[in-house]
Design a protein around this motif. Structure first.
Motif, PDB file in Angstrom:
ATOM      1  N   LYS A  53       0.758  -1.283   0.177  1.00 31.62           N
ATOM      2  CA  LYS A  53      -0.009  -0.036  -0.086  1.00 31.62           C
ATOM      3  C   LYS A  53       0.817   1.277   0.047  1.00 31.62           C
ATOM      4  CE  LYS A  53      -4.128  -1.980   2.454  1.00 31.62           C
ATOM      5  NZ  LYS A  53      -4.676  -2.111   3.690  1.00 31.62           N
ATOM      6  N   GLY A  54       2.087   1.359   0.657  1.00 35.67           N
ATOM      7  CA  GLY A  54       2.951   2.316   0.801  1.00 35.67           C
ATOM      8  C   GLY A  54       3.572   2.560  -0.637  1.00 35.67           C
ATOM      9  N   VAL A  55       3.856   1.535  -1.116  1.00 35.95           N
ATOM     10  CA  VAL A  55       4.501   1.586  -2.578  1.00 35.95           C
ATOM     11  C   VAL A  55       3.712   2.425  -3.509  1.00 35.95           C
ATOM     12  CG1 VAL A  55       5.733   0.491  -4.352  1.00 35.95           C
ATOM     13  CG2 VAL A  55       6.424   0.012  -1.997  1.00 35.95           C
ATOM     14  N   LEU A  56       2.383   1.659  -3.666  1.00 38.52           N
ATOM     15  CA  LEU A  56       1.498   1.998  -4.380  1.00 38.52           C
ATOM     16  C   LEU A  56       0.999   3.418  -4.209  1.00 38.52           C
ATOM     17  CD1 LEU A  56      -1.042  -1.195  -4.829  1.00 38.52           C
ATOM     18  CD2 LEU A  56       0.609   0.087  -6.536  1.00 38.52           C
ATOM     19  N   LEU A  57       0.923   4.065  -3.028  1.00 36.05           N
ATOM     20  CA  LEU A  57       0.473   5.371  -2.720  1.00 36.05           C
ATOM     21  C   LEU A  57       1.884   6.215  -3.032  1.00 36.05           C
ATOM     22  CD1 LEU A  57      -1.255   7.345  -1.330  1.00 36.05           C
ATOM     23  CD2 LEU A  57      -0.044   6.870   0.837  1.00 36.05           C
ATOM     24  N   ALA A  58       2.915   5.914  -2.794  1.00 35.97           N
ATOM     25  CA  ALA A  58       3.845   6.794  -3.123  1.00 35.97           C
ATOM     26  C   ALA A  58       4.212   6.892  -5.198  1.00 35.97           C
ATOM     27  CB  ALA A  58       5.414   6.174  -2.766  1.00 35.97           C
ATOM     28  N   ILE A  59       3.702   5.747  -5.525  1.00 34.88           N
ATOM     29  CA  ILE A  59       3.867   5.831  -6.940  1.00 34.88           C
ATOM     30  C   ILE A  59       2.824   6.714  -7.585  1.00 34.88           C
ATOM     31  CG2 ILE A  59       3.415   4.337  -9.178  1.00 34.88           C
ATOM     32  CD1 ILE A  59       4.770   2.070  -7.921  1.00 34.88           C
TER      33      ILE A  59
END
Length: 49
Positions: free
Chosen positions: A31-37
């Protein structure tokens, strides 16, 4: 209760708890990686204009 059976039960319980913890951590990381992307893409399009 047999000593080997208790050891097997503890190992099984440890594996189950480990899998649950890894799934929760991995879920949070994904979720954190997707939010950053998503934030990076929005910033790119907003600043690119």
């Amino acid at each position: 209760m047999n000593n080997q059976f208790a050891f097997y039960l503890l190992c099984l319980l440890g594996i189950i708890v480990g899998v649950v913890i890894v799934k929760k951590v991995a879920s949070c990381l994904i979720k954190g990686v997707l939010l950053a992307i998503i934030i990076a893409l929005l910033a790119f399009f907003w600043l690119g204009q």
